[in-house]
Design a protein around this motif. Structure first.
Motif, PDB file in Angstrom:
ATOM      1  N   GLN A  37      24.146 -25.503  35.356  1.00 19.40           N
ATOM      2  CA  GLN A  37      24.462 -25.542  33.929  1.00 19.40           C
ATOM      3  C   GLN A  37      24.432 -24.125  33.390  1.00 19.40           C
ATOM      4  O   GLN A  37      23.389 -23.474  33.391  1.00 19.40           O
ATOM      5  N   PRO A  39      25.485 -21.495  30.035  1.00 21.86           N
ATOM      6  CA  PRO A  39      25.570 -21.598  28.569  1.00 21.86           C
ATOM      7  C   PRO A  39      26.983 -21.928  28.093  1.00 21.86           C
ATOM      8  O   PRO A  39      27.953 -21.292  28.510  1.00 21.86           O
ATOM      9  N   PHE A  90      20.138 -28.273  38.203  1.00 22.56           N
ATOM     10  CA  PHE A  90      19.592 -29.611  38.040  1.00 22.56           C
ATOM     11  C   PHE A  90      19.919 -30.468  39.249  1.00 22.56           C
ATOM     12  O   PHE A  90      21.058 -30.515  39.700  1.00 22.56           O
ATOM     13  N   LEU A 102      22.993 -41.060  35.761  1.00 19.39           N
ATOM     14  CA  LEU A 102      22.242 -40.107  36.562  1.00 19.39           C
ATOM     15  C   LEU A 102      20.836 -39.942  35.996  1.00 19.39           C
ATOM     16  O   LEU A 102      20.635 -39.942  34.783  1.00 19.39           O
ATOM     17  N   PHE A 104      17.991 -37.159  35.999  1.00 18.66           N
ATOM     18  CA  PHE A 104      17.888 -35.735  36.253  1.00 18.66           C
ATOM     19  C   PHE A 104      16.441 -35.282  36.366  1.00 18.66           C
ATOM     20  O   PHE A 104      15.546 -35.821  35.708  1.00 18.66           O
ATOM     21  N   GLY A 105      16.239 -34.219  37.170  1.00 16.20           N
ATOM     22  CA  GLY A 105      14.988 -33.486  37.125  1.00 16.20           C
ATOM     23  C   GLY A 105      14.997 -32.524  35.948  1.00 16.20           C
ATOM     24  O   GLY A 105      15.979 -32.465  35.186  1.00 16.20           O
ATOM     25  N   ASN A 106      13.926 -31.769  35.789  1.00 14.22           N
ATOM     26  CA  ASN A 106      13.813 -30.855  34.651  1.00 14.22           C
ATOM     27  C   ASN A 106      14.341 -29.461  34.931  1.00 14.22           C
ATOM     28  O   ASN A 106      14.215 -28.571  34.090  1.00 14.22           O
ATOM     29  N   ARG A 109      15.271 -22.712  36.593  1.00 14.46           N
ATOM     30  CA  ARG A 109      15.982 -21.590  35.981  1.00 14.46           C
ATOM     31  C   ARG A 109      15.927 -20.428  36.947  1.00 14.46           C
ATOM     32  O   ARG A 109      14.852 -19.912  37.234  1.00 14.46           O
TER      33      ARG A 109
ATOM     34  N   GLY B   1      13.239 -20.990  24.457  1.00 20.37           N
ATOM     35  CA  GLY B   1      13.889 -22.265  24.702  1.00 20.37           C
ATOM     36  C   GLY B   1      15.078 -22.122  25.630  1.00 20.37           C
ATOM     37  O   GLY B   1      15.445 -21.038  26.052  1.00 20.37           O
ATOM     38  N   GLU B   2      15.700 -23.217  25.943  1.00 21.96           N
ATOM     39  CA  GLU B   2      16.834 -23.243  26.862  1.00 21.96           C
ATOM     40  C   GLU B   2      18.038 -22.566  26.237  1.00 21.96           C
ATOM     41  O   GLU B   2      18.315 -22.732  25.054  1.00 21.96           O
ATOM     42  N   SER B   3      18.799 -21.867  27.036  1.00 22.59           N
ATOM     43  CA  SER B   3      20.019 -21.254  26.543  1.00 22.59           C
ATOM     44  C   SER B   3      21.157 -22.248  26.493  1.00 22.59           C
ATOM     45  O   SER B   3      22.244 -21.902  26.088  1.00 22.59           O
ATOM     46  N   VAL B   4      20.925 -23.509  26.904  1.00 23.60           N
ATOM     47  CA  VAL B   4      22.011 -24.477  26.914  1.00 23.60           C
ATOM     48  C   VAL B   4      22.534 -24.738  25.517  1.00 23.60           C
ATOM     49  O   VAL B   4      23.653 -25.164  25.331  1.00 23.60           O
ATOM     50  N   TYR B  36      24.251 -38.532  27.177  1.00 28.03           N
ATOM     51  CA  TYR B  36      22.971 -37.974  27.578  1.00 28.03           C
ATOM     52  C   TYR B  36      22.380 -37.155  26.437  1.00 28.03           C
ATOM     53  O   TYR B  36      23.110 -36.577  25.626  1.00 28.03           O
ATOM     54  N   GLN B  38      19.636 -33.941  25.843  1.00 28.36           N
ATOM     55  CA  GLN B  38      18.922 -32.889  26.550  1.00 28.36           C
ATOM     56  C   GLN B  38      18.060 -32.103  25.577  1.00 28.36           C
ATOM     57  O   GLN B  38      18.566 -31.395  24.703  1.00 28.36           O
ATOM     58  N   LYS B  42      14.321 -29.188  29.299  1.00 28.01           N
ATOM     59  CA  LYS B  42      14.267 -30.405  30.110  1.00 28.01           C
ATOM     60  C   LYS B  42      15.631 -30.746  30.680  1.00 28.01           C
ATOM     61  O   LYS B  42      16.653 -30.192  30.299  1.00 28.01           O
ATOM     62  N   GLY B  43      15.642 -31.677  31.601  1.00 27.01           N
ATOM     63  CA  GLY B  43      16.893 -32.171  32.138  1.00 27.01           C
ATOM     64  C   GLY B  43      17.520 -33.201  31.221  1.00 27.01           C
ATOM     65  O   GLY B  43      16.861 -33.769  30.358  1.00 27.01           O
ATOM     66  N   PRO B  44      18.821 -33.436  31.386  1.00 31.98           N
ATOM     67  CA  PRO B  44      19.490 -34.475  30.578  1.00 31.98           C
ATOM     68  C   PRO B  44      18.855 -35.844  30.817  1.00 31.98           C
ATOM     69  O   PRO B  44      18.426 -36.157  31.932  1.00 31.98           O
ATOM     70  N   PHE B  46      19.424 -40.022  30.162  1.00 34.14           N
ATOM     71  CA  PHE B  46      20.377 -41.085  29.858  1.00 34.14           C
ATOM     72  C   PHE B  46      20.021 -41.780  28.543  1.00 34.14           C
ATOM     73  O   PHE B  46      18.855 -42.114  28.298  1.00 34.14           O
TER      74      PHE B  46
END
Lengths: 113, 109
Positions: A37, A39, A90, A102, A104-106, A109, B1-4, B36, B38, B42-44, B46
């Motif tokens: 994943q 950005p 992931f 699915l 997912f794990g966490n 990075r 935090g996450e860059s997502v 999903y 997120q 953390k991961g996505p 469901f």
């Protein structure tokens, strides 16, 4: 159930180094996947497995390798790390392939410098 | 935090209001769709899914609507709570699963 467990959570690699990202699931799912994943981008499939002993390439497999010796474990190997592999990785599993959600794990990075 | 969450469209909603998150999918042959959630770091996770032979499916506080004519999917969250703050993305499935880039939901207390 722990679900999908990934280790490590964070890792910094130097260019050219190698490492293995670990993934294990305790749901007895046959299907397992590795995604990256980046950005602003959707998840991209690296490799997947439909059962122990069976693996196949996804959309972006170059620079990675996988193995699936057991139902539970699906490690992802990075050989000769490159900056383009900086991402969040992931691992996921599912019960019935593409017609089931699915789990997912966490994530791991990874930074390659 | 996450860059997502960077560079994603953001939806800001008052706590208690309903949220609607939209997704345009690309393949008219896709027959299975998933939402999903997120959270940062953390991961996505469901939330809800729908098959192409349905146009609406309800879960606990969430509803997914599917409009195959215009290839559009939406997620409705009722009585939005601070814990709903996250990035939400859809996925479509035909021969493979394709993920959208996501929408960041920000809940204002």
């Amino acid at each position: 159930n722990a679900g999908v467990t990934q280790t490590p959570k964070f890792r910094i690699l130097k260019i050219g180094q190698s490492m293995t990202l670990q993934c294990t699931q305790d749901m007895n799912h046959n299907y397992m996947y590795w995604y990256r994943q980046d950005p602003g981008m959707g998840l991209k499939l690296i490799y997947y497995s439909v059962g122990a002993g069976i693996t196949d390439k996804g959309e972006v497999p170059n620079g990675y390798n996988v193995s699936r010796s057991t139902t539970e474990d699906f490690p992802l190997r990075l050989e000769l790390a490159a900056p383009s592999q900086t991402s969040v990785y992931f691992c996921a599993s599912s019960r019935q392939g593409r017609h089931s959600p699915l789990h997912f794990g966490n994530g791991t990075r990874l930074t390659v410098t | 935090g996450e860059s997502v969450g960077l560079h994603l469209p953001t939806l800001s909603v008052q706590e208690g209001d309903n949220s609607i998150i939209n997704c345009a999918y690309s393949n008219s042959a896709s027959d299975y769709f998933i939402w999903y959630k997120q959270e940062s770091g953390k991961g996505p996770q469901f939330i809800i899914d729908i098959r192409s032979n349905m146009d609406k499916r309800q879960g606990q506080r969430v509803t997914v609507l599917l409009n195959k004519t215009v290839k559009h999917l939406s997620l409705q969250i009722a009585a939005t709570q601070p814990g709903d703050s996250a990035v939400y993305f859809c996925a479509e499935s035909y021969q493979k699963v394709t993920f959208g880039t996501g929408t960041k939901l920000q809940v204002i207390p």
